[in-house]
Design an enzyme around this catalytic site. Sequence first.
Site, PDB file in Angstrom:
ATOM      1  N   ARG A  19       0.817  -1.215   0.000  1.00  0.00           N
ATOM      2  CA  ARG A  19       0.000   0.000   0.000  1.00  0.00           C
ATOM      3  C   ARG A  19       0.855   1.272   0.000  1.00  0.00           C
ATOM      4  NH1 ARG A  19      -5.176  -1.553   1.246  1.00  0.00           N
ATOM      5  NH2 ARG A  19      -5.712   0.317   0.133  1.00  0.00           N
ATOM      6  N   ARG A  27      -5.352  12.795  -6.317  1.00  0.00           N
ATOM      7  CA  ARG A  27      -6.680  12.237  -6.081  1.00  0.00           C
ATOM      8  C   ARG A  27      -7.734  13.337  -6.027  1.00  0.00           C
ATOM      9  NH1 ARG A  27     -10.322  11.143  -2.511  1.00  0.00           N
ATOM     10  NH2 ARG A  27     -11.207   9.081  -2.150  1.00  0.00           N
ATOM     11  N   TYR A  78     -15.608 -10.481  -0.452  1.00  0.00           N
ATOM     12  CA  TYR A  78     -16.245  -9.195  -0.775  1.00  0.00           C
ATOM     13  C   TYR A  78     -17.488  -9.385  -1.656  1.00  0.00           C
ATOM     14  CZ  TYR A  78     -12.489  -6.452   1.284  1.00  0.00           C
ATOM     15  OH  TYR A  78     -11.617  -5.882   2.166  1.00  0.00           O
ATOM     16  N   ASP A  93      -6.823  -1.759  -7.567  1.00  0.00           N
ATOM     17  CA  ASP A  93      -7.381  -2.384  -6.365  1.00  0.00           C
ATOM     18  C   ASP A  93      -7.722  -3.829  -6.685  1.00  0.00           C
ATOM     19  OD1 ASP A  93      -8.312  -1.330  -3.560  1.00  0.00           O
ATOM     20  OD2 ASP A  93      -9.717  -2.884  -4.165  1.00  0.00           O
ATOM     21  N   ARG A 127      -1.571   5.756   0.064  1.00  0.00           N
ATOM     22  CA  ARG A 127      -2.142   5.883   1.404  1.00  0.00           C
ATOM     23  C   ARG A 127      -1.592   7.030   2.215  1.00  0.00           C
ATOM     24  NH1 ARG A 127      -3.782   0.468   4.567  1.00  0.00           N
ATOM     25  NH2 ARG A 127      -6.000   0.611   4.096  1.00  0.00           N
TER      26      ARG A 127
HETATM   27  O1  CP3 Z   1      -0.112  -1.304  -2.728  1.00  0.00           O
HETATM   28  C1  CP3 Z   1      -0.417  -0.275  -3.360  1.00  0.00           C
HETATM   29  O2  CP3 Z   1      -0.115   0.839  -2.956  1.00  0.00           O
HETATM   30  C2  CP3 Z   1      -1.132  -0.424  -4.685  1.00  0.00           C
HETATM   31  C3  CP3 Z   1      -2.528  -0.123  -4.676  1.00  0.00           C
HETATM   32  C4  CP3 Z   1      -3.497  -0.981  -3.882  1.00  0.00           C
HETATM   33  C5  CP3 Z   1      -4.739  -0.453  -3.425  1.00  0.00           C
HETATM   34  N1  CP3 Z   1      -5.459  -1.468  -2.864  1.00  0.00           N
HETATM   35  C6  CP3 Z   1      -5.186   0.944  -3.595  1.00  0.00           C
HETATM   36  C7  CP3 Z   1      -6.251   1.476  -2.758  1.00  0.00           C
HETATM   37  C8  CP3 Z   1      -3.457  -2.331  -3.494  1.00  0.00           C
HETATM   38  C9  CP3 Z   1      -2.372  -3.362  -3.679  1.00  0.00           C
HETATM   39  C10 CP3 Z   1      -4.711  -2.626  -2.872  1.00  0.00           C
HETATM   40  C11 CP3 Z   1      -5.052  -3.961  -2.368  1.00  0.00           C
HETATM   41  C12 CP3 Z   1      -6.276  -4.148  -1.591  1.00  0.00           C
HETATM   42  N2  CP3 Z   1      -7.489  -3.511  -1.718  1.00  0.00           N
HETATM   43  C13 CP3 Z   1      -6.428  -5.156  -0.615  1.00  0.00           C
HETATM   44  C14 CP3 Z   1      -5.369  -6.155  -0.254  1.00  0.00           C
HETATM   45  C15 CP3 Z   1      -4.317  -5.599   0.637  1.00  0.00           C
HETATM   46  C16 CP3 Z   1      -4.759  -5.357   2.048  1.00  0.00           C
HETATM   47  O3  CP3 Z   1      -4.695  -4.191   2.471  1.00  0.00           O
HETATM   48  O4  CP3 Z   1      -5.117  -6.310   2.729  1.00  0.00           O
HETATM   49  C17 CP3 Z   1      -7.735  -5.052  -0.098  1.00  0.00           C
HETATM   50  C18 CP3 Z   1      -8.327  -5.903   0.993  1.00  0.00           C
HETATM   51  C19 CP3 Z   1      -8.398  -4.005  -0.814  1.00  0.00           C
HETATM   52  C20 CP3 Z   1      -9.814  -3.569  -0.683  1.00  0.00           C
HETATM   53  C21 CP3 Z   1      -9.925  -2.126  -0.335  1.00  0.00           C
HETATM   54  N3  CP3 Z   1      -9.593  -1.086  -1.172  1.00  0.00           N
HETATM   55  C22 CP3 Z   1     -10.372  -1.563   0.881  1.00  0.00           C
HETATM   56  C23 CP3 Z   1     -10.820  -2.362   2.096  1.00  0.00           C
HETATM   57  C24 CP3 Z   1     -10.308  -0.164   0.759  1.00  0.00           C
HETATM   58  C25 CP3 Z   1     -10.766   0.911   1.732  1.00  0.00           C
HETATM   59  C26 CP3 Z   1      -9.824   1.186   2.815  1.00  0.00           C
HETATM   60  C27 CP3 Z   1      -8.392   1.488   2.388  1.00  0.00           C
HETATM   61  O5  CP3 Z   1      -7.644   0.541   2.296  1.00  0.00           O
HETATM   62  O6  CP3 Z   1      -8.040   2.640   2.152  1.00  0.00           O
HETATM   63  C28 CP3 Z   1      -9.768   0.105  -0.511  1.00  0.00           C
HETATM   64  C29 CP3 Z   1      -9.511   1.455  -1.053  1.00  0.00           C
HETATM   65  C30 CP3 Z   1      -8.173   1.726  -1.631  1.00  0.00           C
HETATM   66  N4  CP3 Z   1      -7.423   0.874  -2.379  1.00  0.00           N
HETATM   67  C31 CP3 Z   1      -7.487   2.969  -1.524  1.00  0.00           C
HETATM   68  C32 CP3 Z   1      -6.289   2.815  -2.238  1.00  0.00           C
HETATM   69  C33 CP3 Z   1      -5.238   3.857  -2.475  1.00  0.00           C
HETATM   70  C34 CP3 Z   1      -7.990   4.205  -0.801  1.00  0.00           C
HETATM   71  C35 CP3 Z   1      -8.914   4.959  -1.690  1.00  0.00           C
HETATM   72  C36 CP3 Z   1      -8.835   6.458  -1.497  1.00  0.00           C
HETATM   73  O7  CP3 Z   1      -7.904   7.088  -2.037  1.00  0.00           O
HETATM   74  O8  CP3 Z   1      -9.741   6.957  -0.855  1.00  0.00           O
END
Ligand code: CP3
Length: 342
Positions: free
Chosen positions: A26, A39, A153, A76, A30
Amino acid sequence: MQLKNDLLLRVIKGEEVERTPVWLMRQAGRILPEYRAVRDSVSGFIELAKTPELAAEVTIQPVDILGVDAAIIFSDILVIPEAMGLPYEMVEKRGPWFPNTVRSESDIKKIHIPDVKDSLSYVLEAIKITKKGLNGRVPLIGFAGAPWTIFAYMVEGSGSKTFSKARAMLYQEPVLAHSLLEMITIATVKYLKAQVEAGANLVQLFDSWAGILPPDHYREFSLKYIDTICNAITEVPVTVFAKGAFFARREMGELNCDVVGLDWNMDISESRELVGNRKVFQGNLDPAALYGSEDSIKAATSRMMASFGGARHIANLGHGLYPDLDPGKVKLFIDLVKSYPR
Ligand code: CP3
């Protein structure tokens, strides 16, 4: 193209390297204010992920700003359900939400195995643009969710502490569960292969919800499908990160993958005994350790590096970065790994 920094790929090949490579789960999106700026120029996460030029830009940010040894494509895991016919929304501060879910035979009939080159062309395009932008500086990691986590999910319809609807289906409708898991697996293999064709140098499977299954269900409803994917992806190295699956470490050692991710609950030397010597390890600092003082971050990083013993290790956290971590402290961790004496 020859990569300028191929430390990560050389570690995976089993070569002796000058220092331990480091990247962070991540890392894209983040913590960086530079990410927020990009964003805020669009309507939200999904639009950003679907705009290849911007997705490529935020993928490269941590390479430039934090100095990591790999980029991970900004996307994602939930793009697969969407491509299968189950769109999602990203609700600010709450996370993903699916208006429709899969709970019955008739719900399964409404979804399909996607033509990934069509429905996920935006990810493939982002990979191509990222590769150009990186210009061989570091490898690019492609990724997907492991079938069980995607299933969780698609059935639950959102994040959950228990994923009780998804887990109920494993007891009530195991045949239905397997048919959904099979569809997800086929879609995921196609998607990962397309990412590799577009330029991903290695791929990672995220089984974020591995830890909520009992061991027998984990074998039957998760590992089996991870195994299928590992056997199908022969073109590039594969990393399997199964959060919370401490009980399945022996089986991880038998998968046809190259790297096993460890979370921060997993003892490093015990993991080596269980997994064996054939896998490279990735991990596993507690992300919360980066809330500590500089001195405590130094101590925690040294302890982690010493436990891995320098060999066959890709440094990372034990799960993704938390959104409110201080980028300066995150950079400190990266610099400490990079300067850790051999
Ligand atoms: O690793 C990286 O930086 C690459 C991008 C990436 C994202 N999601 C971007 C994202 C990766 C590899 C993921 C994987 C992901 N997504 C997982 C597996 C990894 C883990 O954390 O266990 C899961 C379970 C998700 C599902 C998901 N996506 C959730 C639960 C959420 C909301 C909460 C959060 O994590 O912020 C997301 C949103 C998400 N995915 C964001 C980003 C940058 C945040 C969105 C925003 O900018 O508001």
